[in-house]
Design an enzyme around this catalytic site. Structure first.
Site, PDB file in Angstrom:
ATOM      1  N   LYS A 168     -69.724   6.952 135.279  1.00 46.75           N
ATOM      2  CA  LYS A 168     -69.735   6.620 133.848  1.00 46.75           C
ATOM      3  C   LYS A 168     -68.369   6.056 133.468  1.00 46.75           C
ATOM      4  O   LYS A 168     -67.402   6.793 133.272  1.00 46.75           O
ATOM      5  CB  LYS A 168     -70.042   7.849 132.985  1.00 46.75           C
ATOM      6  CG  LYS A 168     -70.368   7.395 131.550  1.00 46.75           C
ATOM      7  CD  LYS A 168     -70.098   8.434 130.496  1.00 46.75           C
ATOM      8  CE  LYS A 168     -68.662   8.576 130.146  1.00 46.75           C
ATOM      9  NZ  LYS A 168     -68.017   7.368 129.571  1.00 46.75           N
ATOM     10  N   GLU A 208     -58.383  15.418 136.546  1.00 49.88           N
ATOM     11  CA  GLU A 208     -57.096  14.704 136.507  1.00 49.88           C
ATOM     12  C   GLU A 208     -56.830  14.391 135.047  1.00 49.88           C
ATOM     13  O   GLU A 208     -57.478  13.519 134.463  1.00 49.88           O
ATOM     14  CB  GLU A 208     -57.172  13.403 137.317  1.00 49.88           C
ATOM     15  CG  GLU A 208     -57.412  13.599 138.796  1.00 49.88           C
ATOM     16  CD  GLU A 208     -56.196  14.125 139.545  1.00 49.88           C
ATOM     17  OE1 GLU A 208     -55.118  14.264 138.936  1.00 49.88           O
ATOM     18  OE2 GLU A 208     -56.342  14.425 140.739  1.00 49.88           O
ATOM     19  N   CYS A 242     -50.962   8.152 133.114  1.00 47.87           N
ATOM     20  CA  CYS A 242     -50.828   9.610 132.962  1.00 47.87           C
ATOM     21  C   CYS A 242     -49.551  10.176 133.554  1.00 47.87           C
ATOM     22  O   CYS A 242     -49.019  11.152 133.043  1.00 47.87           O
ATOM     23  CB  CYS A 242     -52.037  10.264 133.620  1.00 47.87           C
ATOM     24  SG  CYS A 242     -52.300   9.644 135.296  1.00 47.87           S
ATOM     25  N   GLU A 288     -48.456  14.305 124.680  1.00 49.87           N
ATOM     26  CA  GLU A 288     -48.632  13.022 125.358  1.00 49.87           C
ATOM     27  C   GLU A 288     -48.888  11.931 124.317  1.00 49.87           C
ATOM     28  O   GLU A 288     -49.835  12.029 123.535  1.00 49.87           O
ATOM     29  CB  GLU A 288     -49.820  13.114 126.313  1.00 49.87           C
ATOM     30  CG  GLU A 288     -50.030  11.844 127.096  1.00 49.87           C
ATOM     31  CD  GLU A 288     -51.222  11.918 128.032  1.00 49.87           C
ATOM     32  OE1 GLU A 288     -52.327  12.267 127.564  1.00 49.87           O
ATOM     33  OE2 GLU A 288     -51.060  11.612 129.221  1.00 49.87           O
TER      34      GLU A 288
HETATM   35  P1  NAD Z   1     -60.839  10.543 127.231  1.00 49.50           P
HETATM   36  O1  NAD Z   1     -60.759  11.939 127.721  1.00 49.50           O
HETATM   37  O2  NAD Z   1     -61.075  10.301 125.817  1.00 49.50           O
HETATM   38  O3  NAD Z   1     -62.028   9.780 128.007  1.00 49.50           O
HETATM   39  C1  NAD Z   1     -62.069   9.676 129.422  1.00 49.50           C
HETATM   40  C2  NAD Z   1     -63.512   9.479 129.851  1.00 49.50           C
HETATM   41  O4  NAD Z   1     -64.244  10.674 129.605  1.00 49.50           O
HETATM   42  C3  NAD Z   1     -64.260   8.388 129.108  1.00 49.50           C
HETATM   43  O5  NAD Z   1     -65.162   7.793 130.020  1.00 49.50           O
HETATM   44  C4  NAD Z   1     -65.003   9.155 128.015  1.00 49.50           C
HETATM   45  O6  NAD Z   1     -66.149   8.482 127.568  1.00 49.50           O
HETATM   46  C5  NAD Z   1     -65.359  10.430 128.752  1.00 49.50           C
HETATM   47  N1  NAD Z   1     -65.476  11.637 127.950  1.00 49.50           N
HETATM   48  C6  NAD Z   1     -64.747  12.013 126.877  1.00 49.50           C
HETATM   49  N2  NAD Z   1     -65.121  13.245 126.464  1.00 49.50           N
HETATM   50  C7  NAD Z   1     -66.075  13.669 127.319  1.00 49.50           C
HETATM   51  C8  NAD Z   1     -66.839  14.872 127.438  1.00 49.50           C
HETATM   52  N3  NAD Z   1     -66.690  15.886 126.587  1.00 49.50           N
HETATM   53  N4  NAD Z   1     -67.734  14.958 128.447  1.00 49.50           N
HETATM   54  C9  NAD Z   1     -67.891  13.956 129.320  1.00 49.50           C
HETATM   55  N5  NAD Z   1     -67.212  12.789 129.257  1.00 49.50           N
HETATM   56  C10 NAD Z   1     -66.310  12.652 128.269  1.00 49.50           C
HETATM   57  O7  NAD Z   1     -59.507   9.854 127.762  1.00 49.50           O
HETATM   58  P2  NAD Z   1     -59.019   8.346 127.527  1.00 49.50           P
HETATM   59  O8  NAD Z   1     -58.454   8.236 126.171  1.00 49.50           O
HETATM   60  O9  NAD Z   1     -60.094   7.397 127.933  1.00 49.50           O
HETATM   61  O10 NAD Z   1     -57.858   8.257 128.632  1.00 49.50           O
HETATM   62  C11 NAD Z   1     -56.554   8.619 128.400  1.00 49.50           C
HETATM   63  C12 NAD Z   1     -56.277  10.006 128.945  1.00 49.50           C
HETATM   64  O11 NAD Z   1     -56.562  10.075 130.349  1.00 49.50           O
HETATM   65  C13 NAD Z   1     -54.816  10.394 128.848  1.00 49.50           C
HETATM   66  O12 NAD Z   1     -54.708  11.729 128.419  1.00 49.50           O
HETATM   67  C14 NAD Z   1     -54.303  10.260 130.262  1.00 49.50           C
HETATM   68  O13 NAD Z   1     -53.164  11.031 130.553  1.00 49.50           O
HETATM   69  C15 NAD Z   1     -55.479  10.680 131.056  1.00 49.50           C
HETATM   70  N6  NAD Z   1     -55.396  10.163 132.424  1.00 49.50           N
HETATM   71  C16 NAD Z   1     -55.148  11.037 133.457  1.00 49.50           C
HETATM   72  C17 NAD Z   1     -55.007  10.559 134.767  1.00 49.50           C
HETATM   73  C18 NAD Z   1     -54.726  11.485 135.921  1.00 49.50           C
HETATM   74  O14 NAD Z   1     -54.918  11.081 137.070  1.00 49.50           O
HETATM   75  N7  NAD Z   1     -54.271  12.708 135.695  1.00 49.50           N
HETATM   76  C19 NAD Z   1     -55.121   9.196 135.007  1.00 49.50           C
HETATM   77  C20 NAD Z   1     -55.362   8.338 133.937  1.00 49.50           C
HETATM   78  C21 NAD Z   1     -55.513   8.828 132.640  1.00 49.50           C
END
Ligand code: NAD
Length: 491
Positions: A180, A254, A288, A387
């Protein structure tokens, strides 16, 4: 370039009509105009995708039963097809999320193919069964089995790189996948589906359903899913962990970060300025592991703050498609407003803005922000703890190494980090004391062969390396007592 308007979904090995009627319009963060669209996946599309993945996994001649070398043949073809689309993939990512094109070429063009080949090779090289002579007589056969159907949920910031940290080891291990993608970055995932079709991935091995968080939550909870691999925000990670806890479903998380870039008193930041930029501000501050809390020694505080302010104010902000651009727009209007909220909070808490803080005057369209630096930041200020996920650095003063360690560890997160010094041994010794999953000396660049992941609120589990493969495997032990083991010739 092929079309960026799609009306079908890649589910069950073919392009199929979606089961809903809505679409996801993709908006350029640079021009604010629509550049493409894909069908919005629904719960019924997830049902179809999980069914297809389940069948491909469970069938007597299914993907999970193939010899690793047979899977590797298909995966190497997949890698070739991904590579053939590498330049277009990088361009699409850059158009969707504002990633400067030179960064997109680094993370999104060749990297997916590299990961696919690495994990396909690792599965062939490393025996998946081992015979262990027992301590109590007899012997045990220890096997690594694929964990099953994987729900892979990814964010928009490095969409293809992150996708393949999951898809490459999962498919190599013999798992099947429902992916997804985030709604902001879907066009790259459709190019990936085209590569899967061209490579002849068997039906159901990989299925792609673009959708938002509700449909994502439905996928996490789906009874046909055996493992969840999630990258995204800590808030979403907690919600997913709660569901998986209740279901006793294995999960890799992650999540977010607020890593420290610790400048020791012998550091030569000026000579390492490009590496410092890459470790703190790459991809418009939207990675991240970036070191967005900079710790500077009090003895050199003014000079270090000047160097970082000079770096930020010299960066070329512009169209991410231009090769000279170092900072593009942030991904969305909502994200820019969120970052601006943090900038206002930094000032009202008493930190000193040394450069940036606003929108560049030269851009009247797009979600651009000036690279921003705060000095005189207290380690407990909101901008030093939360963050921000944008081009904003906080520079904090420390008096001695003991205090630097204390400040570095004063965080809910523990994902990345960097130590800046002319003495590698001193750097490594300092790094040992930082509570984090990963850390670099005079730079930060993760490598496919070594585990990457976070501690504390940055997540659970590891990606990359053999550890990233193990995340998609489960052990099975077959015991043979002394008599049977002797008969089998194992002891
Ligand atoms: P987000 O959590 O809003 O969304 C990430 C993904 O999860 C999207 O596909 C979203 O549709 C889905 N999603 C959101 N809530 C969900 C739920 N309750 N159940 C299932 N799916 C859900 O994050 P974002 O704004 O897209 O990305 C930025 C964040 O990601 C930052 O906090 C960043 O630090 C983190 N990130 C972490 C890593 C790592 O490897 N640790 C890498 C890249 C980004």
């Amino acid at each position: 370039m092929s079309t960026m308007y799609y009306d079908k979904l890649y589910v069950g090995g073919d392009w199929n009509a979606p089961l809903g009627t809505e679409v996801i319009p993709v908006i350029s963060p640079t021009t604010e105009e629509q550049i493409g669209s894909v069908p919005l996946g629904t719960e019924r599309d997830i049902d179809a995708a999980v069914d297809a993945a389940r069948t491909a996994f469970d069938a007597p001649d299914g993907w999970s039963r193939w010899e690793p070398s047979r899977r590797a043949e298909v995966l190497n073809r997949f890698a070739d097809e991904l590579e053939a689309r590498g330049a277009e993939t990088a361009s699409r990512v850059s158009q969707q999320n504002g990633m400067p094109i030179v960064v997109a070429e680094m993370f999104e063009a060749g990297f997916p193919a590299l990961l696919v080949r690495y994990y396909a090779g690792l599965m062939v090289e490393v025996p998946q069964e081992e015979i262990r002579p027992g301590m109590l007589g007899g012997a045990s056969l220890v096997r690594r089995d694929p964990v099953g159907v994987v729900a892979a949920i990814v964010p928009w910031n490095v969409p293809q790189g992150i996708t393949f940290l999951k898809v490459a080891p999962a498919l190599a291990a013999g798992c099947t996948v429902v992916l997804k993608p985030a709604p902001e970055t879907v066009l790259d995932a459709f190019l990936m589906a085209e590569a899967a079709v061209a490579a002849g991935l068997p039906a159901g091995v990989l299925n792609i359903v673009p959708a938002g968080r509700e449909v994502g939550a439905y996928l996490v909870e789906h009874p046909g899913v055996d493992k969840v691999s999630f990258t995204g925000s800590t808030g979403a990670g907690r919600a997913i962990a709660e569901t998986c806890g209740r279901l006793l479903r294995p999960v890799t998380l992650e999540l977010g970060g607020k890593s420290a870039a610790i400048v020791l008193d012998d550091a030569d930041l000026v000579s390492n300025i490009e590496k410092f930029f890459a470790a703190t501000l790459l991809n418009n501050g939207q990675i991240c592991w970036l070191g967005t809390r900079v710790l500077a020694p009090a003895s050199r505080y003014a000079e270090v703050l000047d160097t970082i302010t000079g770096l930020a104010s010299s960066l070329v902000v512009g169209d991410p498609a231009d090769r000279g651009t170092q900072i593009g727009p942030v991904v969305s209007q909502r994200q820019r407003e969120r970052i601006e909220g943090y900038i206002a909070k930094g000032s009202s808490d008493g930190a000193r803005l040394t450069t940036g803080g606003g929108r560049p005057a030269s851009r009247d369209r797009g979600w651009f922000l000036e690279p921003t630096v705060f000095g005189d930041v207290d380690q407990n200020h909101t901008i030093a703890q939360e963050e921000i996920f944008g081009p904003v650095l906080s520079v904090i003063s420390y008096t001695d190494e003991a205090q630097a360690v204390q400040i570095a560890n004063n965080s809910d997160y523990g994902l990345g980090g960097s130590v800046w010094t002319e003495d590698p041994e001193r750097g490594v010794a300092f790094a040992r004391n930082v509570q984090t999953g990963t850390i670099g000396i005079n730079g930060y660049m993760n490598d496919p062969t070594a585990p990457f992941g976070g501690i504390k609120s940055s997540g659970i589990g590891r990606e990359f390396g053999p550890e990233g493969l193990a995340a998609f495997q489960q052990f099975k032990t077959v015991y043979l007592d002394a008599e049977v083991a002797t008969k089998a010739g194992w002891v």
